[in-house]
Motif scaffolding. Sequence first.
Motif, PDB file in Angstrom:
ATOM      1  N   SER A 154      82.963  37.432 -74.841  1.00 43.01           N
ATOM      2  CA  SER A 154      83.891  38.409 -75.410  1.00 43.01           C
ATOM      3  C   SER A 154      84.247  39.448 -74.365  1.00 43.01           C
ATOM      4  N   GLU A 155      85.463  39.941 -74.443  1.00 43.92           N
ATOM      5  CA  GLU A 155      85.879  40.979 -73.518  1.00 43.92           C
ATOM      6  C   GLU A 155      84.950  42.185 -73.652  1.00 43.92           C
ATOM      7  N   GLY A 156      84.503  42.703 -72.513  1.00 43.68           N
ATOM      8  CA  GLY A 156      83.581  43.827 -72.509  1.00 43.68           C
ATOM      9  C   GLY A 156      82.122  43.419 -72.430  1.00 43.68           C
ATOM     10  N   ALA A 157      81.834  42.158 -72.687  1.00 48.08           N
ATOM     11  CA  ALA A 157      80.457  41.672 -72.610  1.00 48.08           C
ATOM     12  C   ALA A 157      80.076  41.424 -71.165  1.00 48.08           C
ATOM     13  N   SER A 158      78.767  41.317 -70.942  1.00 45.91           N
ATOM     14  CA  SER A 158      78.287  41.014 -69.597  1.00 45.91           C
ATOM     15  C   SER A 158      78.363  39.513 -69.351  1.00 45.91           C
ATOM     16  N   LEU A 159      78.329  39.156 -68.051  1.00 46.79           N
ATOM     17  CA  LEU A 159      78.504  37.762 -67.654  1.00 46.79           C
ATOM     18  C   LEU A 159      77.493  37.404 -66.576  1.00 46.79           C
ATOM     19  N   GLU A 160      76.939  36.204 -66.678  1.00 49.09           N
ATOM     20  CA  GLU A 160      76.149  35.660 -65.586  1.00 49.09           C
ATOM     21  C   GLU A 160      76.484  34.187 -65.452  1.00 49.09           C
ATOM     22  N   LEU A 161      76.930  33.787 -64.264  1.00 48.16           N
ATOM     23  CA  LEU A 161      77.214  32.382 -63.964  1.00 48.16           C
ATOM     24  C   LEU A 161      76.142  31.894 -63.003  1.00 48.16           C
ATOM     25  N   ARG A 162      75.581  30.729 -63.326  1.00 47.56           N
ATOM     26  CA  ARG A 162      74.449  30.242 -62.558  1.00 47.56           C
ATOM     27  C   ARG A 162      74.869  29.316 -61.420  1.00 47.56           C
ATOM     28  N   CYS A 163      74.117  29.401 -60.336  1.00 44.21           N
ATOM     29  CA  CYS A 163      74.351  28.540 -59.187  1.00 44.21           C
ATOM     30  C   CYS A 163      73.011  28.256 -58.526  1.00 44.21           C
ATOM     31  N   ASN A 164      72.716  26.983 -58.333  1.00 44.48           N
ATOM     32  CA  ASN A 164      71.542  26.567 -57.574  1.00 44.48           C
ATOM     33  C   ASN A 164      72.000  25.695 -56.412  1.00 44.48           C
ATOM     34  N   TYR A 165      71.348  25.854 -55.285  1.00 41.76           N
ATOM     35  CA  TYR A 165      71.795  25.136 -54.101  1.00 41.76           C
ATOM     36  C   TYR A 165      70.623  24.425 -53.431  1.00 41.76           C
ATOM     37  N   SER A 166      70.971  23.465 -52.611  1.00 42.61           N
ATOM     38  CA  SER A 166      70.011  22.797 -51.740  1.00 42.61           C
ATOM     39  C   SER A 166      70.617  22.771 -50.341  1.00 42.61           C
ATOM     40  N   TYR A 167      69.885  23.310 -49.385  1.00 43.17           N
ATOM     41  CA  TYR A 167      70.410  23.390 -48.013  1.00 43.17           C
ATOM     42  C   TYR A 167      69.234  23.401 -47.057  1.00 43.17           C
ATOM     43  N   GLY A 168      69.335  22.629 -45.987  1.00 47.68           N
ATOM     44  CA  GLY A 168      68.191  22.440 -45.101  1.00 47.68           C
ATOM     45  C   GLY A 168      67.918  23.581 -44.147  1.00 47.68           C
ATOM     46  N   ALA A 169      68.888  24.440 -43.914  1.00 51.46           N
ATOM     47  CA  ALA A 169      68.711  25.558 -42.980  1.00 51.46           C
ATOM     48  C   ALA A 169      68.986  26.850 -43.740  1.00 51.46           C
ATOM     49  N   THR A 170      69.177  27.913 -43.003  1.00 54.73           N
ATOM     50  CA  THR A 170      69.512  29.183 -43.640  1.00 54.73           C
ATOM     51  C   THR A 170      70.901  29.088 -44.253  1.00 54.73           C
ATOM     52  N   PRO A 171      71.018  29.293 -45.568  1.00 52.33           N
ATOM     53  CA  PRO A 171      72.325  29.091 -46.201  1.00 52.33           C
ATOM     54  C   PRO A 171      73.235  30.302 -46.096  1.00 52.33           C
ATOM     55  N   TYR A 172      74.518  30.011 -46.023  1.00 51.22           N
ATOM     56  CA  TYR A 172      75.536  31.008 -46.298  1.00 51.22           C
ATOM     57  C   TYR A 172      76.060  30.658 -47.689  1.00 51.22           C
ATOM     58  N   LEU A 173      76.174  31.641 -48.564  1.00 51.87           N
ATOM     59  CA  LEU A 173      76.539  31.374 -49.947  1.00 51.87           C
ATOM     60  C   LEU A 173      77.785  32.142 -50.337  1.00 51.87           C
ATOM     61  N   PHE A 174      78.611  31.514 -51.145  1.00 51.60           N
ATOM     62  CA  PHE A 174      79.907  32.071 -51.494  1.00 51.60           C
ATOM     63  C   PHE A 174      80.193  31.838 -52.976  1.00 51.60           C
ATOM     64  N   TRP A 175      80.943  32.761 -53.547  1.00 55.25           N
ATOM     65  CA  TRP A 175      81.581  32.547 -54.836  1.00 55.25           C
ATOM     66  C   TRP A 175      83.089  32.712 -54.645  1.00 55.25           C
ATOM     67  N   TYR A 176      83.811  31.702 -55.150  1.00 56.06           N
ATOM     68  CA  TYR A 176      85.272  31.736 -55.145  1.00 56.06           C
ATOM     69  C   TYR A 176      85.753  31.649 -56.586  1.00 56.06           C
ATOM     70  N   VAL A 177      86.946  32.194 -56.838  1.00 58.65           N
ATOM     71  CA  VAL A 177      87.566  32.113 -58.154  1.00 58.65           C
ATOM     72  C   VAL A 177      88.926  31.433 -58.007  1.00 58.65           C
ATOM     73  N   GLN A 178      89.236  30.598 -58.997  1.00 54.32           N
ATOM     74  CA  GLN A 178      90.495  29.860 -58.971  1.00 54.32           C
ATOM     75  C   GLN A 178      91.198  29.999 -60.319  1.00 54.32           C
ATOM     76  N   SER A 179      92.368  30.598 -60.313  1.00 49.97           N
ATOM     77  CA  SER A 179      93.187  30.654 -61.519  1.00 49.97           C
ATOM     78  C   SER A 179      94.032  29.398 -61.584  1.00 49.97           C
ATOM     79  N   PRO A 180      94.505  29.029 -62.782  1.00 48.69           N
ATOM     80  CA  PRO A 180      95.256  27.770 -62.930  1.00 48.69           C
ATOM     81  C   PRO A 180      96.412  27.663 -61.948  1.00 48.69           C
ATOM     82  N   GLY A 181      96.463  26.543 -61.231  1.00 49.39           N
ATOM     83  CA  GLY A 181      97.543  26.296 -60.295  1.00 49.39           C
ATOM     84  C   GLY A 181      97.480  27.111 -59.015  1.00 49.39           C
ATOM     85  N   GLN A 182      96.368  27.798 -58.802  1.00 52.81           N
ATOM     86  CA  GLN A 182      96.237  28.657 -57.634  1.00 52.81           C
ATOM     87  C   GLN A 182      95.172  28.122 -56.678  1.00 52.81           C
ATOM     88  N   GLY A 183      95.166  28.697 -55.477  1.00 54.42           N
ATOM     89  CA  GLY A 183      94.116  28.369 -54.526  1.00 54.42           C
ATOM     90  C   GLY A 183      92.844  29.130 -54.843  1.00 54.42           C
TER      91      GLY A 183
END
Lengths: 113, 115
Positions: free
Chosen positions: A14-43
């Motif tokens: 709901s609008e105004g509520a808090s949000l948490e999106l989960r992400c788990n990764y596997s990487y053999g060295a020191t990771p660089y981590l990113f979050w990107y957002v994509q709206s419909p039809g956009q990059g």
Amino acid sequence: AQSVTQPDIHITVSEGASLELRCNYSYGATPYLFWYVQSPGQGLQLLLKYFSGDTLVQGIKGFEAEFKRSQSSFNLRKPSVHWSDAAEYFCAVGGTGRRALTFGSGTRLQVQP
Amino acid sequence: GAGVSQTPSNKVTEKGKYVELRCDPISGHTALYWYRQSLGQGPEFLIYFQGTGAADDSGLPNDRFFAVRPEGSVSTLKIQRTERGDSAVYLCASSRTDRVGETQYFGPGTRLLVL
């Protein structure tokens, strides 16, 4: 091999509520981590990134994410969601080992009025 | 400043035809990446250039796919004998590296539909 798991395919909040999106990764060295957002039809727009240092990183649009090495996680949070946040969110991992990013399959966020 | 641009924004072609997709990176970015995003999926890496040379082409699915970056700026992704399974959004990214790491910035993509 590196991989990213986003366990939630679709989340509705709901609008105004808090949000948490989960992400788990596997990487053999020191990771660089990113979050990107994509709206419909956009990059992909970069929300935030973690390279090193402080494990809590701040991004644009009021988003933040916390890197937890022990849990191999990089969850995205926002204290109060706005209707304009409705979009698809992708977590990605890269690093010095392999420069190409590996993406999760995405979480689609729907915001109810 | 200007971001990554990609042309065309949409491309419809017939099975078996040849297509070229163009990417203009952010000025001054030396690295350029191509990814492919199928419906409902995250982007998947295809190829990466550092300057004019392909530094990693391990993501190209087969020899019908080829990419060039002859002057170290604009890049063209070329697909021969297109198949319906090539239908996807093709994303280009360019990157800069600062003292801590590398950040990729994405273009709007080219939506390819093979009929």
